[in-house]
Design an enzyme around this catalytic site. Structure first.
Site, PDB file in Angstrom:
ATOM      1  N   SER A   1       0.810  -1.224   0.000  1.00  0.00           N
ATOM      2  CA  SER A   1       0.000   0.000   0.000  1.00  0.00           C
ATOM      3  C   SER A   1       0.844   1.275   0.000  1.00  0.00           C
ATOM      4  CB  SER A   1      -0.984  -0.006   1.168  1.00  0.00           C
ATOM      5  OG  SER A   1      -0.306  -0.091   2.397  1.00  0.00           O
TER       6      SER A   1
ATOM      7  N   CYS B   1      -7.064  -6.251   0.343  1.00  0.00           N
ATOM      8  CA  CYS B   1      -5.816  -6.202   1.118  1.00  0.00           C
ATOM      9  C   CYS B   1      -5.174  -4.805   1.084  1.00  0.00           C
ATOM     10  CB  CYS B   1      -4.886  -7.312   0.664  1.00  0.00           C
ATOM     11  SG  CYS B   1      -3.726  -7.792   1.953  1.00  0.00           S
TER      12      CYS B   1
ATOM     13  N   ARG C   1      -2.044  -2.189   9.566  1.00  0.00           N
ATOM     14  CA  ARG C   1      -1.284  -2.907   8.537  1.00  0.00           C
ATOM     15  C   ARG C   1      -0.516  -4.073   9.142  1.00  0.00           C
ATOM     16  NH1 ARG C   1       2.437   0.871   5.415  1.00  0.00           N
ATOM     17  NH2 ARG C   1       2.700  -1.032   4.211  1.00  0.00           N
TER      18      ARG C   1
ATOM     19  N   ARG D   1       0.191 -11.271   4.403  1.00  0.00           N
ATOM     20  CA  ARG D   1       0.600 -10.074   5.162  1.00  0.00           C
ATOM     21  C   ARG D   1      -0.585  -9.100   5.279  1.00  0.00           C
ATOM     22  NH1 ARG D   1       5.360  -7.010   3.741  1.00  0.00           N
ATOM     23  NH2 ARG D   1       5.533  -6.789   5.983  1.00  0.00           N
TER      24      ARG D   1
ATOM     25  N   HIS E   1      -7.505 -12.376  -0.364  1.00  0.00           N
ATOM     26  CA  HIS E   1      -7.300 -12.286  -1.821  1.00  0.00           C
ATOM     27  C   HIS E   1      -8.169 -13.280  -2.594  1.00  0.00           C
ATOM     28  CE1 HIS E   1      -3.575  -9.791  -1.804  1.00  0.00           C
ATOM     29  NE2 HIS E   1      -3.490 -10.273  -0.577  1.00  0.00           N
TER      30      HIS E   1
ATOM     31  N   GLU F   1      -8.988 -13.195  -5.564  1.00  0.00           N
ATOM     32  CA  GLU F   1      -8.484 -13.336  -6.947  1.00  0.00           C
ATOM     33  C   GLU F   1      -7.509 -14.501  -7.080  1.00  0.00           C
ATOM     34  OE1 GLU F   1      -7.559 -11.182  -4.754  1.00  0.00           O
ATOM     35  OE2 GLU F   1      -5.420 -10.755  -4.905  1.00  0.00           O
TER      36      GLU F   1
END
Ligand code: GLN
Length: 186
Positions: A50, A79, A106, A133, A168, A170
């Site tokens: 990020s 995320c 985070r 993470r 995630h 995806e």
């Protein structure tokens, strides 16, 4: 007609999101400039890093256009994308688009247990969730709604037209979460 959606393609695993959205029936455009943002009906901000994505967004002059876009069109942040959509970010503090009233920490699971694959339960059934993470959503504002939890922590949250996940989708074959996002596009 297929919905035309963008994936922010500055950094991170945007290609996996593109494939997942295409599997869910959308037409996908990679977005790197304010002009490319103009002709999409919704946007996915992928996972990645990020802080790096934030720097690239600022360098591409995309921060203000994205804030404006989010006032009328759906954004799904996965995320790192969730970190960018949150109103407040800690560990460390960093700027964000502030489009969802949530607070995120985070790398919330620390370095030991930083990545794993688990089953989580949503309203519409069980899905496989890949965490890498991941941040922890430590605060959920009153207009936001938790759609799934893992270990008690919110991991899938919506607020009006926007959606975030700390995992995630995806990276699995299940298009459930992407479909949920496409359903937000009128
Ligand atoms: N740890 C990353 C961050 O803080 C997010 C990880 C991810 O997107 N998989 O930006």
């Amino acid at each position: 007609m297929a919905k035309r959606v963008g994936v922010l393609a500055l950094q991170g695993d945007f290609q996996a999101h593109q494939k997942a959205l295409e599997r869910a029936g959308a037409e996908v455009v990679q977005v790197r400039t304010p002009e490319e943002l103009r002709d999409v009906q919704g946007l996915v901000i992928p996972g990645g890093e990020s802080t790096t994505m934030l720097r690239l967004l600022q360098a591409a002059n995309l921060m203000q256009p994205l804030k404006e876009f989010g006032k009328t069109k759906p954004i799904y942040g996965s995320c790192a994308g969730a970190i960018l959509l949150a109103t407040d970010v800690i560990n460390p503090e960093q700027a964000s688009l502030q489009l969802m009233d949530i607070g995120v920490q985070r790398n919330g699971y620390g370095r030991q247990l930083d990545s794993r694959v688990v089953q989580i339960l949503t309203d519409t059934g069980e899905i496989e969730a890949v965490f890498i993470r991941a941040p922890i959503i430590v605060r959920v504002g009153k207009d936001a709604r938790v759609l799934a939890r893992y270990n008690g922590d919110p991991v899938l949250v919506e607020q009006g037209r926007h959606l975030v996940s700390t995992f995630h989708p995806e990276l699995t074959d299940d298009t459930h979460v992407h479909q949920m996002f496409l359903d937000k596009i009128a």
